[in-house]
Design a protein around this motif. Structure first.
Motif, PDB file in Angstrom:
ATOM      1  N   LEU A   1     -22.251 -12.308  90.808  1.00 31.09           N
ATOM      2  CA  LEU A   1     -22.452 -11.659  92.100  1.00 31.09           C
ATOM      3  C   LEU A   1     -22.569 -12.649  93.240  1.00 31.09           C
ATOM      4  CD1 LEU A   1     -24.908  -8.851  91.072  1.00 31.09           C
ATOM      5  CD2 LEU A   1     -22.433  -8.782  91.306  1.00 31.09           C
TER       6      LEU A   1
ATOM      7  N   PRO B   1     -30.941  -6.546  87.820  1.00 25.98           N
ATOM      8  CA  PRO B   1     -31.270  -7.332  89.013  1.00 25.98           C
ATOM      9  C   PRO B   1     -32.766  -7.319  89.274  1.00 25.98           C
ATOM     10  CG  PRO B   1     -29.683  -5.585  89.508  1.00 25.98           C
ATOM     11  CD  PRO B   1     -30.238  -5.316  88.155  1.00 25.98           C
TER      12      PRO B   1
ATOM     13  N   GLY C   1     -32.251  -0.150  93.097  1.00 27.46           N
ATOM     14  CA  GLY C   1     -32.572   1.263  93.227  1.00 27.46           C
ATOM     15  C   GLY C   1     -31.598   2.049  92.384  1.00 27.46           C
TER      16      GLY C   1
ATOM     17  N   GLU D   1     -23.751   2.060  97.533  1.00 28.34           N
ATOM     18  CA  GLU D   1     -24.401   1.266  96.490  1.00 28.34           C
ATOM     19  C   GLU D   1     -25.399   0.291  97.081  1.00 28.34           C
ATOM     20  OE1 GLU D   1     -21.124   1.912  96.188  1.00 28.34           O
ATOM     21  OE2 GLU D   1     -21.383   3.276  94.508  1.00 28.34           O
TER      22      GLU D   1
ATOM     23  N   VAL E   1     -28.359  -0.129  94.325  1.00 33.83           N
ATOM     24  CA  VAL E   1     -27.904  -0.182  92.946  1.00 33.83           C
ATOM     25  C   VAL E   1     -26.713  -1.141  92.854  1.00 33.83           C
ATOM     26  CG1 VAL E   1     -26.175   1.658  93.000  1.00 33.83           C
ATOM     27  CG2 VAL E   1     -27.532   1.309  90.944  1.00 33.83           C
TER      28      VAL E   1
ATOM     29  N   GLY F   1     -26.421  -4.281  92.812  1.00 35.26           N
ATOM     30  CA  GLY F   1     -26.519  -5.381  91.867  1.00 35.26           C
ATOM     31  C   GLY F   1     -26.007  -4.987  90.497  1.00 35.26           C
ATOM     32  N   ILE F   2     -26.392  -3.800  90.085  1.00 34.37           N
ATOM     33  CA  ILE F   2     -25.939  -3.316  88.779  1.00 34.37           C
ATOM     34  C   ILE F   2     -24.475  -2.923  88.853  1.00 34.37           C
ATOM     35  CG2 ILE F   2     -26.211  -1.480  87.078  1.00 34.37           C
ATOM     36  CD1 ILE F   2     -29.167  -1.400  87.786  1.00 34.37           C
ATOM     37  N   TYR F   3     -24.169  -2.184  89.886  1.00 34.80           N
ATOM     38  CA  TYR F   3     -22.822  -1.626  89.997  1.00 34.80           C
ATOM     39  C   TYR F   3     -21.783  -2.740  90.078  1.00 34.80           C
ATOM     40  CZ  TYR F   3     -19.736   2.247  91.010  1.00 34.80           C
ATOM     41  OH  TYR F   3     -18.764   3.197  90.914  1.00 34.80           O
ATOM     42  N   ASP F   4     -22.106  -3.752  90.876  1.00 37.01           N
ATOM     43  CA  ASP F   4     -21.131  -4.813  91.093  1.00 37.01           C
ATOM     44  C   ASP F   4     -20.893  -5.653  89.847  1.00 37.01           C
ATOM     45  OD1 ASP F   4     -20.935  -3.914  93.609  1.00 37.01           O
ATOM     46  OD2 ASP F   4     -22.018  -5.559  94.559  1.00 37.01           O
ATOM     47  N   SER F   5     -21.839  -5.628  88.918  1.00 35.28           N
ATOM     48  CA  SER F   5     -21.633  -6.440  87.723  1.00 35.28           C
ATOM     49  C   SER F   5     -20.944  -5.652  86.617  1.00 35.28           C
ATOM     50  CB  SER F   5     -22.981  -6.977  87.224  1.00 35.28           C
ATOM     51  OG  SER F   5     -23.793  -5.912  86.795  1.00 35.28           O
ATOM     52  N   MET F   6     -20.511  -4.435  86.949  1.00 32.12           N
ATOM     53  CA  MET F   6     -19.790  -3.646  85.939  1.00 32.12           C
ATOM     54  C   MET F   6     -18.382  -4.226  85.759  1.00 32.12           C
ATOM     55  SD  MET F   6     -21.477  -1.072  84.717  1.00 32.12           S
ATOM     56  CE  MET F   6     -23.236  -1.278  84.871  1.00 32.12           C
TER      57      MET F   6
ATOM     58  N   ARG G   1     -18.507  -7.348  97.139  1.00 37.42           N
ATOM     59  CA  ARG G   1     -19.071  -7.236  95.810  1.00 37.42           C
ATOM     60  C   ARG G   1     -19.947  -8.439  95.607  1.00 37.42           C
ATOM     61  NH1 ARG G   1     -15.498  -5.580  90.574  1.00 37.42           N
ATOM     62  NH2 ARG G   1     -17.221  -5.270  89.149  1.00 37.42           N
ATOM     63  N   GLY G   2     -21.185  -8.206  95.316  1.00 36.98           N
ATOM     64  CA  GLY G   2     -22.087  -9.334  95.174  1.00 36.98           C
ATOM     65  C   GLY G   2     -22.650  -9.731  96.521  1.00 36.98           C
ATOM     66  N   GLN G   3     -23.139 -10.954  96.577  1.00 33.98           N
ATOM     67  CA  GLN G   3     -23.964 -11.359  97.699  1.00 33.98           C
ATOM     68  C   GLN G   3     -23.210 -12.098  98.781  1.00 33.98           C
ATOM     69  OE1 GLN G   3     -27.505 -10.960  97.696  1.00 33.98           O
ATOM     70  NE2 GLN G   3     -27.042  -9.548  96.046  1.00 33.98           N
ATOM     71  N   GLU G   4     -22.025 -12.532  98.469  1.00 35.77           N
ATOM     72  CA  GLU G   4     -21.368 -13.404  99.436  1.00 35.77           C
ATOM     73  C   GLU G   4     -20.679 -12.574 100.500  1.00 35.77           C
ATOM     74  OE1 GLU G   4     -22.083 -16.304  99.405  1.00 35.77           O
ATOM     75  OE2 GLU G   4     -22.512 -16.918  97.339  1.00 35.77           O
TER      76      GLU G   4
ATOM     77  N   TRP H   1     -16.605 -17.006 102.727  1.00 39.49           N
ATOM     78  CA  TRP H   1     -16.573 -16.633 101.325  1.00 39.49           C
ATOM     79  C   TRP H   1     -15.698 -15.417 101.094  1.00 39.49           C
ATOM     80  CZ3 TRP H   1     -16.959 -19.094  97.189  1.00 39.49           C
ATOM     81  CH2 TRP H   1     -17.834 -20.182  97.065  1.00 39.49           C
TER      82      TRP H   1
ATOM     83  N   LEU I   1     -12.840 -15.356  98.508  1.00 41.51           N
ATOM     84  CA  LEU I   1     -12.826 -14.375  97.423  1.00 41.51           C
ATOM     85  C   LEU I   1     -11.548 -13.550  97.470  1.00 41.51           C
ATOM     86  CD1 LEU I   1     -16.518 -13.161  97.447  1.00 41.51           C
ATOM     87  CD2 LEU I   1     -15.337 -14.381  95.629  1.00 41.51           C
TER      88      LEU I   1
END
Lengths: 575, 1247
Positions: free
Chosen positions: A51, A81, A85, B389, B394, B396-401, B551-554, B559, B563
């Motif tokens: 991420l 994470p 939420g 998201e 959510v 963080g979870i979603y983006d790592s799918m 997607r993610g933090q960048e 970036w 990306l």
């Protein structure tokens, strides 16, 4: 499959160096990443979870280039994470099903089974049709773990999962986590020392974007053995005292300032030697102090080793591991740090010091281990009540006379004496004190070992287990455990335990067997309820049930130095 | 308390002042105010809001701009006040505030005052922007007056401040009480609905006190109070502080205060039990014990394309569920539906009479009012979904799918599409409900589906993709919203800026236009090509969004670029290239069709060509030319190919009295000249196909009295498709074109560039609207055709086998040959050179009136009003033949044509009649029967225009239109009684007064009317009917008949309005001579008022009505500068009983300027009494003519007044053009490239 991190760098646009040449090699098993807020833990975790982008360095997971081939990583990744939420209007089953599909579980039947299995195992099955908006923090974290576990990931990243959980939830959640790491790389980041000491076979301490220490927790503790000293210092002398000594922590205990210093020898007679724990290790590192004696070579510890060395001394993958590990262990100075959970069993059986134990020799193949572990779920029920009485009863007589700090402040020296009296065997036995502790974490999983443990740890085991400051405060409380009706109270939320003791006892019976090891394992669980039960008899009257409740509450509030305090209080704002 | 409140307010103001957005708002509104004022002041040719005669910075103008911009500023209040209350909940800091010793009144009040202050600060940009614009060097100095600061202060106090207070209170209250920002959005939309509804009702004829109160922004009463202001009044008067306006403002201020107080009362300094709302949380379950060994399931996983498809579907499903589960979606949707239902009450209303709710009209309703809401909803929800998201955290979870970016992207786009589809379905159900409620059961689900789900939805999909891409790229929610909205605001301007090809603007497609007769005709095919093109463009956008998907933090720009580069993998690039290639191919095909096969000329070029036409050829204007005396046409129509070929022979006679050595032929249309040849030896020396001008030099000049022939062959061959579909001359079913499409002789002034601004730009002199009334050249020719007087006409038409082709004249012969039908028409008497050709699959209903054959050719299914039309024809013929003279033809036909244009037009014995007016009117018992009226009007033109032909000078329209209107009124009076006329005249009065207030040059007296519809239709009807009332039917008809007999069949010099006025004056007694002057020769307005009225019951039955009335009159010049004139007029005094239309007492009295007192004895219980109660005279405030009688029950029968009826808005121009009888329709922009008298959907054609 191992995770190799090689000179990973990350600088934020505002100039903050989140990661400076971080190199780690992480083998399957539970790996704890410990560090204060802002140390770079989450950055590292997010980079590993695809991420966030690194500025330089390399990360590989097996043969996957984590930084480039994100899609492949994601296929084998379970990520929880730090903060997340959930769609408040969705139900647990619905959302888990959705995530399962996103993770590639296309068959509806398999998805249904997966969802069911995961919800059941996270004990959310009954809440499956409830909206996620109504979930408590712990339920949400468990749900997050369920999501992370979809598709049997090989890399599981859990970022500060216990922050914000109330103590009971935290215990339960760690419980759940402890079951991971069978054959996946599980990376747990936290700023709560207990999380690591409770759960992880291996750990690293990170601060300011650098790895300060990579070690087996017990080994790290052992490095400090005999070098941590404790003393009470009047508050107005504190500044001068800190000038004069290598103070690693300053704690308030019942209103008195207790400092720990690290020194090869007691600075003077007013100091008492204490049994170090992981917190002392952590604070020592945080103060920028070395863990080992100046004269001795840093054999046991490795601070931010260059990655090249790591590659050379390749740790073992679970499948291939046993043989090389066995062969190398004696010669390899790092062997201790690569110990795998399976290794503990034989050593514990011997009750021998780790260093002497030559784990590989006795270690059975990990696969062989796996089966017995499961089979033995049942026997746990029996040992449980047996285990605890043993150590506790043994030590109880010694401690009993000492009044608690809360009830009688003037008796404090006495308390210190008690500790002193406890410690000598502990210190003398230092190598062996730690393994049992490790062992007990897994008591439920390794019944044979548990059985063996019953006797040997009896004398020396318990005290080291207890958090040092808490031990000083409530020595008796641990001892009081046995008198408490069964192991009931410890399992409960402390408030409930305090208010409705009888009901608590009822509630907890069915689960009691399973929970027993936990009590020992989790100091706090063991700490509070018994303390409540037991305080009144000593200094106070038995009359008011709510009275004994006050001291712990006060204490938790006045522990500003303890980094895990907020979390323990279940305060949302911890991070 | 107070000081706390002020401190909090100051804190809030400082906080808002530090936010960049506050200053962005300021800049935006400054720019808007600046642009609107500058545009009104004529700063830009291409974008002009005002007229040259109107001062841009008059108090009325400033108030108008400010009131509108204050409404536009409502979102600012949402941003400031809504956020002021919402911020604490959003950041979660509210417990800190709640635990301070601040009272909730001070807390909310401080926030409120602070945000209002910030908002007012922002809104100060309005006067500043406007004032700045007035001093700019590039505005026309002549449009700037000097009015002083109060011109800005009053509207600011009257509109901006109360609007800000109201909107802020609403948003702050909603945000504080619900703690949800969606509530703020819904509140904003509700405000918009309230305002739109108020605006609809504000356009109504009778505007009762409650509709004036209903507009939360006070805009409706402002518009109402200014609606009849003349140009001069606009330029000179201060803003009128009318009671209704002040009442409205006071009401809404009071509501604001009450709402705020209620919000404070309801507000609780407490955390919600559950901020999420809904059911209480379940008791927490506990984690499993340690003993339970985790058995991680190992399901089979797949990442195949099939799995991806399932994932997209699941993402779409989940996103859709989340949208529709939210209450706000339903609130928004129900607001839309509510709005639609309210709008439907005015469906197709004309003179207060509605049309049947035919499906295409219901769908049109969706296309206009509903579309605005959908656009807003798409913009809002696109942002919500893109950010979902991250906002739910959510991400963080979603983006790592393990899913590619396009899976959520496509899923969300589909979810949004599904949401629009749900709204469309709701709209469809709602539309059918409207139809059912109005008693119309001919549902056309197929048409609904095509329109809503075929044409509509696909457009919204493009929009959704765009909005999502913008939100993805912007990666800032509010910037994203702003960008999406800007796209919609700016897209129309792009067209005026020259980007007129549909390919220039994302999502631009040719108009698809449904008509019952022709279906979608040829429009769908072109549409499909464009849609394919834009679908590919949307795919590209999606690819771009895929690359830049966050997607993610960048999220830094660097970036994201890196990306994106990384994501631009080979398959992505290959797809992009493939799409691009397909797009190029599609675009090429479209360009080939629209530019190569068809002419596509940007408007600028069209104007240039038109200007050049005038520059090159106007010099030939006065060249002596022969006149056309005979026309023989062979018209071959190929409707299925939208093509035709016309072969024609004109006989030309030199009546100029001088030898003619050149003959000039002008072709206004884009028809291709295949052959053009004179009957005498001649050499063509001008052959200008671009401008359609051809000139021949004769070898031997044509001597006076000599004649020759012009033979020509012109064709229209539709090829491919056009950028905007043309509906003329030929369509698949419902061809209709007039002789504008065939060649004419001599230079054609009608082809000149008409737009004043454009003329100025090309250095052309100002163009008079009409020739002076005594202009010799004008009198020498008639207003209908410049190149002929009376002609003999014969035409042979051929069309496809299933159609009927119609031209004026007697049907001599009809036959079939080669699967085609042939019709030969011959006109038995000389007629004007003014004819139409029509062809369609008609049903026909026939009847007779004496020996005249009546035929109504109509679309099967449009039988509703055919009988009315036939009856109208019969009654008209009865009346006109009796009163004016014989009918000249043996047949009269009404021929329906598709609603590509909305009018009826009277050719010799033939009346093309649009399906949009009258054929689908739903005339209730109490309604004005406008199909009857329009028919009577058109039949009237057979006399007025086709027998008495006016000269081509000022006042011509009075001779044709006003007389036709009068004739139709008389027929209607005979048929329906005088009450209906009274009601009808109210609409005419309203139309006249509104029309004069929008005059762009100068209002003319009726007798000098320069083709000003509000004068020759609206005022004409009022004037003639007033005269008829004063003189009596027979005297007026006698004068009109005398005029007809004097002028019937006359050629040059043609009669002018002076002839008619002379006859009318002759018929008028001297005591009323003033009336002819007042009505026809000057602009005169009366101010009649009932001062008091009471009634007393008289012993022995009966009532005495005591009435005091005053009367005055003024005379105005062209700009409405008025001066009082001495009054000595005879005016009605009347008393009403139970029947609200027919007075129980009515008598004329002479007024000399003094108030007069009357005591009137009536037998029936009187309800109302007053002066000129039937509104025969032109009075700007007719409401005060009559007073309710004190002491008596209020009239039962004022109901119809309260019913809003539509004369404003779209209707009057339509009505007017609807009866443009013999007057040539406003010439279509010459060589509008394809100079079809085109009906672009956005201009004239659409109701």
């Amino acid at each position: 499959m191992e995770l190799k991190i090689d000179r990973l760098r990350k600088t934020y646009p505002n100039g903050v160096h989140a990661l400076r040449d971080v190199s780690l090699t992480i083998v399957p098993g539970m790996f704890g990443l410990l560090g204060p807020n802002g140390a770079g833990k989450s950055t590292l975790m997010r980079i590993l979870a695809t991420l966030q982008e690194a500025d330089g360095g390399a990360v590989t997971l097996g043969d996957i280039d984590v930084l480039r081939d994100k899609e492949s990583v994601r296929r084998t990744l379970g990520y929880l994470p730090q903060e997340f939420g959930l769609y408040p209007k969705s139900t647990a089953a619905e959302l888990l099903d959705h995530f399962a599909l996103l993770k590639g579980v296309v068959s509806a039947r398999e998805r249904r089974e997966t969802v069911r299995s995961l919800l059941e195992q996270t004990n959310l099955w009954d809440a499956r049709d409830q909206r996620l908006g109504g979930f408590s923090g712990g339920m949400r974290q468990r749900f997050g773990i369920a999501v992370a576990l979809i598709g049997n990931p090989r890399l599981i990243i859990v970022d500060e999962p216990t922050a914000g959980l109330d103590p009971a939830e935290r215990v339960r959640f760690l419980n759940l986590l402890s079951a991971l790491g069978e054959n996946a790389v599980v990376l747990l980041s936290t700023h709560i020392v207990e999380d690591v000491s409770d759960l992880c076979q291996r750990m690293a301490v990170i601060q300011g974007g650098r790895i300060l220490l990579e070690a087996v927790p017990a080994e790290a503790v052992r490095a400090l053995h005999g070098r941590v000293w404790r003393r009470e210092v009047p508050r107005d002398e504190l500044a001068a005292f800190e000038q004069a000594h290598q103070v690693i922590s300053t704690t308030l205990l019942g209103g008195e300032t207790v400092v720990h210093v690290v020194a090869d020898a007691a600075p003077d007679g007013t100091f008492q030697r204490v049994q170090p724990d992981l917190k002392d290790v952590y604070f020592t590192l945080m103060r920028g102090l070395s863990l080992h004696r100046e004269q001795s070579a840093p054999v046991e510890l490795h601070v931010a080793p260059p990655s090249a060395e790591f590659e050379r001394i390749a740790p073992h993958t679970p499948a291939a591991a046993p043989a090389p590990l066995a062969a190398d262990a004696a010669a390899d100075p790092w062997a201790a740090f690569r110990r795998r959970p399976e290794d503990d069993a034989p050593r514990m059986a011997d009750s021998a010091p780790i260093v002497d134990a030559a784990p590989p020799v006795a270690s059975p193949a990990p696969h062989a281990d796996a089966a017995p572990q499961r089979d033995d779920a049942a026997p746990v029920i029996d040992p449980a009540p047996v285990i605890d009485p043993a150590p506790v009863i043994d030590s109880a007589p010694q401690i009993d006379p000492a009044p608690t700090r809360e009830s009688a402040p003037q008796a404090q020296p006495g308390a210190a004496d008690v500790r002193a009296s406890i410690h000598p065997p502990a210190t003398g036995n230092s190598p062996s004190t730690i393994p049992p502790r490790m062992d007990e974490d897994r008591a439920a999983v390794h019944p044979p070992r548990v059985a063996d443990d019953q006797n040997p740890p009896a004398s020396g085991m318990v005290p080291p287990m207890i958090d040092e400051d808490r031990a000083a405060v409530h020595p008796p409380r641990d001892d009081q455990d046995p008198p408490a009706p069964g192991m009931a109270a410890p399992r409960m939320d402390e408030d409930r335990a305090a208010v409705h003791p009888p009901r608590v006892a009822d509630d907890q019976n069915p689960l009691a067997p399973g929970m027993v090891p936990l009590m020992i394992d989790e100091d706090r669980a063991a700490v509070h309820p018994p303390r409540d039960d037991q305080n009144p008899p000593a200094p106070r009257t038995e009359s008011a049930p709510e009275l004994p409740f006050f001291p712990p509450v006060d204490r938790s509030v006045i522990h500003p130095h303890s980094p895990d305090n907020p979390a323990r209080r279940g305060d949302e704002g911890a991070e | 308390m107070m000081s706390v409140l002020l401190r909090l307010a100051a804190f809030e103001l400082r906080h808002q002042g530090r936010r960049i957005s506050t200053w962005v708002y300021f800049a935006v509104f400054f720019a808007l105010a600046f642009v609107m004022m500058a545009a009104t002041a004529g700063a830009w040719d291409s974008f002009e809001l005002g007229a040259a005669v109107v001062k841009a910075n008059s108090p009325a103008s400033i108030a108008g701009i400010m009131a509108v911009l204050a409404i536009v500023g409502v979102p600012v209040a949402a941003g400031l006040a809504g956020r002021a209350a919402f911020r604490d909940f959003e950041t979660g800091i509210h417990p800190l505030f709640f635990t301070t010793p601040t009272s909730k009144g001070a807390y909310l009040g401080g926030r409120y005052l602070g945000s209002v202050a910030a908002n007012l600060l922002v809104m100060l940009s309005l006067p500043l922007g406007m004032a700045t614009a007035t001093v700019m060097p590039f505005v026309e100095a002549g449009r700037i007056g000097s009015y002083g600061p109060m011109a800005y202060v009053i509207p600011f106090v009257l509109f901006v401040i109360p609007d800000v207070l109201l909107a802020s209170a609403l948003f702050l209250g909603l945000a504080a009480l619900t703690r949800r920002f969606a509530a703020v959005q819904a509140g904003g939309l509700a405000l918009l609905v309230a305002w739109s509804v108020a605006a609809v009702f504000a356009a109504a004829l009778d505007f009762s006190w409650w509709t004036q109160l209903m507009d939360p922004f006070g805009w409706a009463p402002l518009r109402w109070s200014l609606r009849y202001w003349s140009v001069d009044e606009r330029n000179t008067l201060a803003l009128p502080l009318t009671a209704s306006l002040l009442r409205n403002r006071a009401l809404w201020l009071a509501l604001t205060g009450a709402g705020l107080a209620w919000a404070v009362h309801r507000f609780r300094f407490a955390q919600f039990v559950r901020e999420e709302g809904g059911a209480p949380p379940p008791p927490p379950t506990e984690a499993p014990s340690l003993s339970a060994v985790l058995r991680i399931p190992r399901p089979v996983r797949s990442f195949s394309p099939g799995a991806r498809a399932r994932q997209v579907a699941a993402a779409a499903h989940a996103g859709f569920l989340r949208i529709v589960r939210g209450p706000w979606f339903w609130i928004l949707a129900s607001l839309c539906i509510l709005f639609m239902l309210l709008m439907s009450t005015e469906l197709g209303s004309l003179y207060g009479t509605q049309t049947f709710p035919v499906t295409y009209q219901v769908v049109d309703l969706l296309g206009t009012s509903f579309a605005l809401f959908l656009v807003i909803i798409v913009a809002v929800y696109a942002g919500e979904l893109v950010w979902e998201e991250r906002e739910v955290r959510v991400a963080g979870i979603y983006d790592s799918m393990p899913i590619p970016n396009w899976v959520p992207l496509a899923g969300k786009a589909i979810a949004l599409t599904g949401m629009i589809a749900v709204l469309m379905t709701a709209a469809m159900v709602c539309g059918m409900l409207i139809q059912t409620v109005q008693g119309y059961f001919r549902y056309e689900p197929g048409l609904y589906l095509k329109e809503l789900f075929g044409l509509g939805l696909s457009g919204y999909v493009l929009l959704i993709v765009l909005a999502m891409t913008i939100h993805t790229l912007a990666n800032h929610k509010y910037v994203g919203h702003l960008a999406v909205i800007l796209f919609f605001v700016l897209a129309p301007f792009a067209v005026t800026a020259g980007l007129s090809h549909n390919l220039f603007i994302y999502g631009g497609t040719p108009t698809t236009f449904y008509s019952d007769m022709n279906g979608y005709g040829h429009t769908v095919r072109a549409w499909a090509w464009y849609m394919a093109f834009w679908a590919l463009a949307a795919a590209l956008l999606l690819l771009m969004a895929h690359l830049f998907w966050v997607r993610g933090q960048e999220t830094s720009r660097d970036w994201r670029m890196r990306l994106a580069r990384g994501r631009a993998t080979r398959p992505v690039l290959a797809t992009a290239l493939a799409v691009l290639a397909l797009m190029t191919a599609t675009g090429g095909w479209i360009v080939h069709n629209t530019v190569t096969l068809n002419e596509w000329t940007p408007e600028e070029d069209a104007a240039r060509i038109q200007a050049q036409y005038e520059k090159d050829y106007r010099k030939y204007l006065s060249l002596p030319q022969p006149r056309i005396t005979d026309v023989k046409l062979n018209v071959d129509l190929y409707p299925e190919r939208r093509s035709m070929r016309i072969r024609g022979v004109y006989r030309l006679v030199n009546r100029s009295g001088r030898p003619v050595d050149q003959i000039h032929v002008d072709l206004t249309s884009s028809l291709r000249v295949e052959r053009m040849q004179l009957g005498v030896p001649a050499r063509q020396f001008i052959d200008d196909d671009e401008k359609g001008y051809h000139a021949f030099r004769l070898a031997r000049p044509l001597a006076p009295g000599d004649s020759t022939e012009l033979r020509f062959q012109v064709s229209y061959l539709a090829r491919g498709f056009e950028d905007e579909p043309s509906f003329f001359p030929v369509v698949e079913n419902g061809t209709f074109f007039s002789n504008e499409w065939v060649p004419g002789i001599g230079y054609n002034e009608q082809g000149e560039l008409a737009d004043e601004q454009a003329r100025d730009r090309y250095g052309l002199p100002e163009r008079p609207r009409a020739r002076p009334i005594n202009d010799a050249a004008g009198v020498a020719r008639n207003a209908i055709s410049r190149d002929a007087d009376w002609i003999n006409f014969a035409a042979t038409l051929s069309t496809s086998g299933d159609q009927t082709a119609i031209a004026p004249g007697r049907l001599v012969r009809e036959w079939r040959k080669g699967g085609r039908r042939f019709f030969e028409y011959r006109m038995d008497v000389p007629m004007l050179s003014f004819y139409s050709i029509q062809s369609a699959r008609y049903a026909v209903q026939r009847d007779r009136w004496r020996d005249v054959q009546i035929e109504v050719f109509h679309h099967p299914g449009h039988e509703y009003n055919v009988a009315r039309m036939i009856r109208a024809i019969q009654k008209s013929l009865d009346y006109y033949t009796a009163q004016f003279g014989p009918y000249q033809h043996k047949q009269i036909r009404i021929v329906e044509f598709p609603r590509y244009a909305d009018f009826a037009q009277s050719f010799a014995g033939t009346v093309p009649y649009s399906e949009g007016i009258g054929f689908i009117a739903d005339v209730g018992d109490d309604d004005i029967d406008y199909p009857f009226f329009v028919t009577a009007h058109e039949v009237g033109h057979q006399w007025w225009g086709h027998q008495a032909v006016p000269a081509d000078v000022q006042g011509a329209a009075m001779l044709s239109e006003t007389l036709a209107e009068y004739s139709a009124l008389m027929v209607m009076e005979k048929e329906f009684g005088r009450e209906k006329i009274g009601r009808f005249l109210r609409f005419e009065l309203d139309g006249y007064l509104k029309g004069r207030s929008e005059e762009r040059r100068a209002e003319m007296p009726l007798a000098l009317v320069e083709n000003q519809q509000y004068i020759h239709y609206n005022k004409g009807a009022l004037a003639m009917y007033a005269l008829r009332d004063y003189l009596g039917e027979q005297r007026v008809n006698g004068a009109v008949r005398a005029y007809l007999e004097e002028t019937r069949g006359k050629a040059a010099p043609y009669p002018t309005s002076a002839a008619l006025v002379r006859q009318l004056r002759a018929a008028t007694p001297d005591s009323l001579a003033y009336l002819v002057d007042d009505l026809f020769s000057t602009i005169t307005l009366w101010d009649l008022q009932a001062v008091s009225a009471r009634s007393t019951a008289v012993r022995g039955g009966g009532f005495d009505v005591d009435l005091v009335v005053t009367a005055a009159k003024v005379r105005a010049d062209g700009l409405g500068r008025s001066q009082p004139v001495q009054i000595g007029d005879w005016i009605d005094v009347g008393v009403f009983g139970a029947n609200e239309d027919t007075p129980i007492y009515l008598r004329k009295f002479r007024f000399d300027g003094q108030p007069r007192r009357f005591r009137i004895r009536v037998n029936e219980r009187p309800t109302r009494a007053g002066i000129d109660p039937l509104h025969k005279l032109i009075d700007r405030d007719v409401a005060d003519n009559v007073k309710e009688l004190a002491g008596s029950r209020p009239a039962v029968g004022t109901m119809y007044r309260a019913r809003p009826a539509d004369t404003a808005g779209a209707a009057p121009p339509r009505v007017d053009s609807a009866r443009s009888g013999t007057v040539r329709r406003a010439p279509a922009a010459r060589r509008d490239t394809v100079a079809r008298p085109a009906a672009r959907r956005d201009s004239a054609a659409r109701p």
